[in-house]
Design an enzyme around this catalytic site. Sequence first.
Site, PDB file in Angstrom:
ATOM      1  N   MET A   1      35.974 -40.789 -42.550  1.00 56.53           N
ATOM      2  CA  MET A   1      34.931 -40.954 -41.529  1.00 56.53           C
ATOM      3  C   MET A   1      35.493 -41.728 -40.333  1.00 56.53           C
ATOM      4  O   MET A   1      34.725 -42.297 -39.539  1.00 56.53           O
ATOM      5  CB  MET A   1      33.716 -41.664 -42.130  1.00 56.53           C
ATOM      6  CG  MET A   1      33.091 -40.833 -43.243  1.00 56.53           C
ATOM      7  SD  MET A   1      31.354 -41.190 -43.522  1.00 56.53           S
ATOM      8  CE  MET A   1      31.455 -42.881 -44.031  1.00 56.53           C
TER       9      MET A   1
ATOM     10  N   HIS B   1      43.572 -45.549 -45.326  1.00 60.71           N
ATOM     11  CA  HIS B   1      43.526 -44.114 -45.016  1.00 60.71           C
ATOM     12  C   HIS B   1      44.944 -43.561 -44.838  1.00 60.71           C
ATOM     13  O   HIS B   1      45.245 -42.452 -45.264  1.00 60.71           O
ATOM     14  CB  HIS B   1      42.755 -43.869 -43.710  1.00 60.71           C
ATOM     15  CG  HIS B   1      41.319 -44.279 -43.740  1.00 60.71           C
ATOM     16  ND1 HIS B   1      40.839 -45.344 -43.023  1.00 60.71           N
ATOM     17  CD2 HIS B   1      40.254 -43.757 -44.396  1.00 60.71           C
ATOM     18  CE1 HIS B   1      39.530 -45.456 -43.225  1.00 60.71           C
ATOM     19  NE2 HIS B   1      39.147 -44.519 -44.054  1.00 60.71           N
TER      20      HIS B   1
ATOM     21  N   SER C   1      36.722 -49.847 -43.212  1.00 62.34           N
ATOM     22  CA  SER C   1      36.340 -49.725 -41.798  1.00 62.34           C
ATOM     23  C   SER C   1      35.273 -50.756 -41.451  1.00 62.34           C
ATOM     24  O   SER C   1      35.136 -51.163 -40.301  1.00 62.34           O
ATOM     25  CB  SER C   1      35.792 -48.326 -41.531  1.00 62.34           C
ATOM     26  OG  SER C   1      36.684 -47.365 -42.005  1.00 62.34           O
TER      27      SER C   1
ATOM     28  N   LEU D   1      40.084 -45.650 -38.777  1.00 56.41           N
ATOM     29  CA  LEU D   1      41.140 -45.616 -39.794  1.00 56.41           C
ATOM     30  C   LEU D   1      41.892 -46.941 -39.908  1.00 56.41           C
ATOM     31  O   LEU D   1      42.010 -47.701 -38.948  1.00 56.41           O
ATOM     32  CB  LEU D   1      42.125 -44.487 -39.466  1.00 56.41           C
ATOM     33  CG  LEU D   1      41.504 -43.087 -39.375  1.00 56.41           C
ATOM     34  CD1 LEU D   1      42.577 -42.047 -39.070  1.00 56.41           C
ATOM     35  CD2 LEU D   1      40.754 -42.716 -40.663  1.00 56.41           C
TER      36      LEU D   1
ATOM     37  N   VAL E   1      44.218 -50.032 -51.043  1.00 62.07           N
ATOM     38  CA  VAL E   1      45.105 -50.845 -50.201  1.00 62.07           C
ATOM     39  C   VAL E   1      44.320 -52.086 -49.778  1.00 62.07           C
ATOM     40  O   VAL E   1      43.166 -51.980 -49.344  1.00 62.07           O
ATOM     41  CB  VAL E   1      45.582 -50.045 -48.969  1.00 62.07           C
ATOM     42  CG1 VAL E   1      46.481 -50.903 -48.083  1.00 62.07           C
ATOM     43  CG2 VAL E   1      46.308 -48.783 -49.408  1.00 62.07           C
TER      44      VAL E   1
ATOM     45  N   GLN F   1      25.053 -38.459 -45.630  1.00 59.52           N
ATOM     46  CA  GLN F   1      25.313 -39.425 -46.701  1.00 59.52           C
ATOM     47  C   GLN F   1      24.863 -40.843 -46.338  1.00 59.52           C
ATOM     48  O   GLN F   1      25.092 -41.776 -47.098  1.00 59.52           O
ATOM     49  CB  GLN F   1      26.774 -39.399 -47.135  1.00 59.52           C
ATOM     50  CG  GLN F   1      27.755 -39.964 -46.150  1.00 59.52           C
ATOM     51  CD  GLN F   1      29.187 -39.668 -46.567  1.00 59.52           C
ATOM     52  OE1 GLN F   1      29.605 -38.507 -46.592  1.00 59.52           O
ATOM     53  NE2 GLN F   1      29.935 -40.692 -46.934  1.00 59.52           N
TER      54      GLN F   1
ATOM     55  N   GLY G   1      40.596 -42.265 -52.225  1.00 63.21           N
ATOM     56  CA  GLY G   1      40.995 -43.607 -52.633  1.00 63.21           C
ATOM     57  C   GLY G   1      40.218 -44.148 -53.830  1.00 63.21           C
ATOM     58  O   GLY G   1      39.031 -43.861 -53.999  1.00 63.21           O
TER      59      GLY G   1
ATOM     60  N   ASP H   1      36.750 -46.189 -53.436  1.00 57.31           N
ATOM     61  CA  ASP H   1      35.416 -45.630 -53.660  1.00 57.31           C
ATOM     62  C   ASP H   1      35.420 -44.944 -55.026  1.00 57.31           C
ATOM     63  O   ASP H   1      35.395 -43.713 -55.126  1.00 57.31           O
ATOM     64  CB  ASP H   1      35.070 -44.650 -52.534  1.00 57.31           C
ATOM     65  CG  ASP H   1      35.059 -45.349 -51.195  1.00 57.31           C
ATOM     66  OD1 ASP H   1      34.050 -45.957 -50.852  1.00 57.31           O
ATOM     67  OD2 ASP H   1      36.104 -45.321 -50.497  1.00 57.31           O
TER      68      ASP H   1
HETATM   69  P1  AMP Z   1      36.033 -43.362 -45.545  1.00 53.16           P
HETATM   70  O1  AMP Z   1      36.590 -43.106 -44.186  1.00 53.16           O
HETATM   71  O2  AMP Z   1      35.602 -44.761 -45.763  1.00 53.16           O
HETATM   72  O3  AMP Z   1      35.007 -42.346 -45.947  1.00 53.16           O
HETATM   73  O4  AMP Z   1      37.239 -43.167 -46.558  1.00 53.16           O
HETATM   74  C1  AMP Z   1      37.990 -41.989 -46.567  1.00 53.16           C
HETATM   75  C2  AMP Z   1      38.918 -42.017 -47.748  1.00 53.16           C
HETATM   76  O5  AMP Z   1      39.784 -43.146 -47.630  1.00 53.16           O
HETATM   77  C3  AMP Z   1      38.189 -42.142 -49.100  1.00 53.16           C
HETATM   78  O6  AMP Z   1      38.851 -41.326 -50.045  1.00 53.16           O
HETATM   79  C4  AMP Z   1      38.358 -43.609 -49.415  1.00 53.16           C
HETATM   80  O7  AMP Z   1      38.303 -43.899 -50.794  1.00 53.16           O
HETATM   81  C5  AMP Z   1      39.743 -43.877 -48.853  1.00 53.16           C
HETATM   82  N1  AMP Z   1      39.913 -45.308 -48.579  1.00 53.16           N
HETATM   83  C6  AMP Z   1      39.136 -46.099 -47.810  1.00 53.16           C
HETATM   84  N2  AMP Z   1      39.570 -47.375 -47.845  1.00 53.16           N
HETATM   85  C7  AMP Z   1      40.643 -47.384 -48.677  1.00 53.16           C
HETATM   86  C8  AMP Z   1      41.529 -48.399 -49.130  1.00 53.16           C
HETATM   87  N3  AMP Z   1      41.409 -49.670 -48.761  1.00 53.16           N
HETATM   88  N4  AMP Z   1      42.531 -48.050 -49.961  1.00 53.16           N
HETATM   89  C9  AMP Z   1      42.671 -46.755 -50.382  1.00 53.16           C
HETATM   90  N5  AMP Z   1      41.869 -45.751 -49.978  1.00 53.16           N
HETATM   91  C10 AMP Z   1      40.867 -46.058 -49.143  1.00 53.16           C
END
Ligand code: AMP
Length: 297
Positions: free
Chosen positions: A42, A49, A200, A45, A190, A73, A161, A164
């Site tokens: 989303m 990500h 984010s 970044l 991470v 969502q 990741g 989640d």
């Molecule tokens: P989001 O942009 O928050 O929807 O996340 C997009 C993808 O990045 C999802 O698969 C998240 O689980 C992954 N993600 C977000 N933050 C982290 C993190 N700190 N470490 C690993 N993966 C992450």
Amino acid sequence: MAFIIFAETNESMLVFKSVDELQFWLDQKRSEGHSIGFAPTMGALHQGHLELVKKAKSEGDLAVVSIFVNPTQFNDAKDLEKYPRTPGMDMELLMSVDCDAVFLPGVEEVYPPGKEYSVAMDFKSLDSLMEGAFRPGHFAGMASVVWRLLEIVQPQNLYMGQKDFQQWTIVHEMLHQLGSPTHLVMCPTVRETDGLAMSSRNTRLTPEMREVAPIIYQTLTAAAGLLQTYPVAEVVAMALEQLENAGLKPEYFCLVDGFTLREIENRDSSTFVVACTAAWAGDVRLIDNAILKNQEA
Ligand code: AMP
């Protein structure tokens, strides 16, 4: 055949806004024998990500990232509105890890009017526990957009990741139930050097809340040791108290079986135990988890 005509090029990275144009390029690449790894995001970044992209590049030929703040969502309109958006920085970061293509669709591109886009899966109550209990409809919206994006990109591998964890589990179940050929890869969470999971949403933390937020991961990992001595209910109570004492407002702290996401009865009742929590740090809602035991690995 020339195929770059549709895309905006950002040095060597292609940026697509339309499904047809992205699919034209993907078909071309597939016909040349390239494998495709896909990471839906989303935006806003961060390094978490970027690790997904790096893993996709290390395991396949091409990495494709989507940036789409999926309205279906968000059960809270204010949360959707406040969600950080940093498109310029996102492009720079993606280029820095050699991402091959970015899909930046508008809402009508993902959900063409007149068509129904809700995924037909049995959530088996995975969507009503933990996050699902506090964010009704969130996982139905998440699963549906991931399914729609997979329909568009058709990658070999999908990178998501551990951050989640519940989302990952639901997507895993969805791919299994719907017989998807796409392989789901879990990428480790991470963290900042003090243990706070990168998110984010962290940019919205006040300096005071940023200072206390690392207690979340400390509490999650401490649960592994406590579980050796105390019953589950006491470990949960101690964890909630620790979060509250630090000035956070926890919504839940659960020790669950990593497959069913149901709370465990005792430390031996599952071979795969995950501690999951959500807590408010001021007006920012943070989630995190830690795998406490995994005898399946
Ligand atoms: P989001 O942009 O928050 O929807 O996340 C997009 C993808 O990045 C999802 O698969 C998240 O689980 C992954 N993600 C977000 N933050 C982290 C993190 N700190 N470490 C690993 N993966 C992450």
